[in-house]
Design an enzyme around this catalytic site. Structure first.
Site, mmCIF file in Angstrom:
data_model
loop_
_atom_site.group_PDB
_atom_site.id
_atom_site.type_symbol
_atom_site.label_atom_id
_atom_site.label_comp_id
_atom_site.label_asym_id
_atom_site.label_seq_id
_atom_site.Cartn_x
_atom_site.Cartn_y
_atom_site.Cartn_z
ATOM 1 N N GLU A 187 -1.973 -1.117 -4.341
ATOM 2 C CA GLU A 187 -3.122 -1.155 -4.927
ATOM 3 C C GLU A 187 -2.918 -0.284 -5.874
ATOM 4 O OE1 GLU A 187 -6.180 0.074 -1.552
ATOM 5 O OE2 GLU A 187 -5.304 0.911 -1.037
ATOM 6 N N ASP A 247 -2.225 1.923 7.154
ATOM 7 C CA ASP A 247 -1.164 0.588 5.853
ATOM 8 C C ASP A 247 -0.811 -0.506 5.279
ATOM 9 O OD1 ASP A 247 -1.297 4.213 4.980
ATOM 10 O OD2 ASP A 247 -0.742 3.567 7.058
ATOM 11 N N ASP A 290 0.486 -0.989 0.094
ATOM 12 C CA ASP A 290 0.022 -0.079 0.107
ATOM 13 C C ASP A 290 1.219 1.121 0.023
ATOM 14 O OD1 ASP A 290 -1.659 2.018 -0.080
ATOM 15 O OD2 ASP A 290 -2.390 1.744 2.883
#
Length: 159
Positions: free
Chosen positions: A67, A140, A7
């Site tokens: 992501e 995260d 992420d």
């Protein structure tokens, strides 16, 4: 198969390495890379590069899942996240990995079964699927593990 979920962010980049074999998950490692807010952007990206490179060299994942950047109303934040994503994608390519990208909707669908799930639902399912004692923090890190789980569901055996 070991999947590195990422992420990306400039301040905090979450990462999670998940082992997936025969529909069974186990965690290998998960944490985050933090950079000081007052540091120059190029220096922050360099820290991200060096720390993620160490992770790639140490664990040698088979796949990388990242992501995708979704539209953000704050252009400055979107640009910074885009720069961090560029570092992550570059490192994956340099390591010879095929890099897979998933939208937040796809991640939620794969982890919770509902693409509009709340962040808390995703975090709870990450904890449950990986049999973790608690929800990984900061957010995260849980997001990175969710991206790895998503790849295991959508990209299993791909590439």
């Amino acid at each position: 198969m070991i999947i590195l979920g990422v992420d990306p962010g400039t301040a905090i980049t979450g990462y999670g390495l998940v082992s997936f074999h025969g529909n069974r998950f186990s965690t290998v490692e998960y944490n985050c890379i933090k950079t000081p807010a007052k540091m120059e952007p190029a220096d922050r990206l360099l820290i991200l590069y060096r720390e993620l490179e160490k992770i790639l060299l140490k664990y040698r994942p088979d796949r990388m899942a990242v992501e995708k950047l979704f539209f953000n109303t704050n252009a400055r934040t979107a640009l910074a996240v885009g720069q961090a994503r560029g570092v992550v994608l570059l490192l994956g390519a340099m390591a010879g990995l095929r890099v897979y990208e998933y939208t937040p909707l796809e991640v939620k669908q794969a982890v919770v079964g509902y693409g509009r799930a709340e962040k808390e639902q995703v975090q709870y399912m990450v904890k449950a699927i990986l049999c973790l004692p608690e929800i990984p923090r900061p957010d995260d890190v849980a997001d990175a593990l969710a991206v790895a789980i998503c790849h295991a569901h959508y990209g299993n055996g791909v590439g």
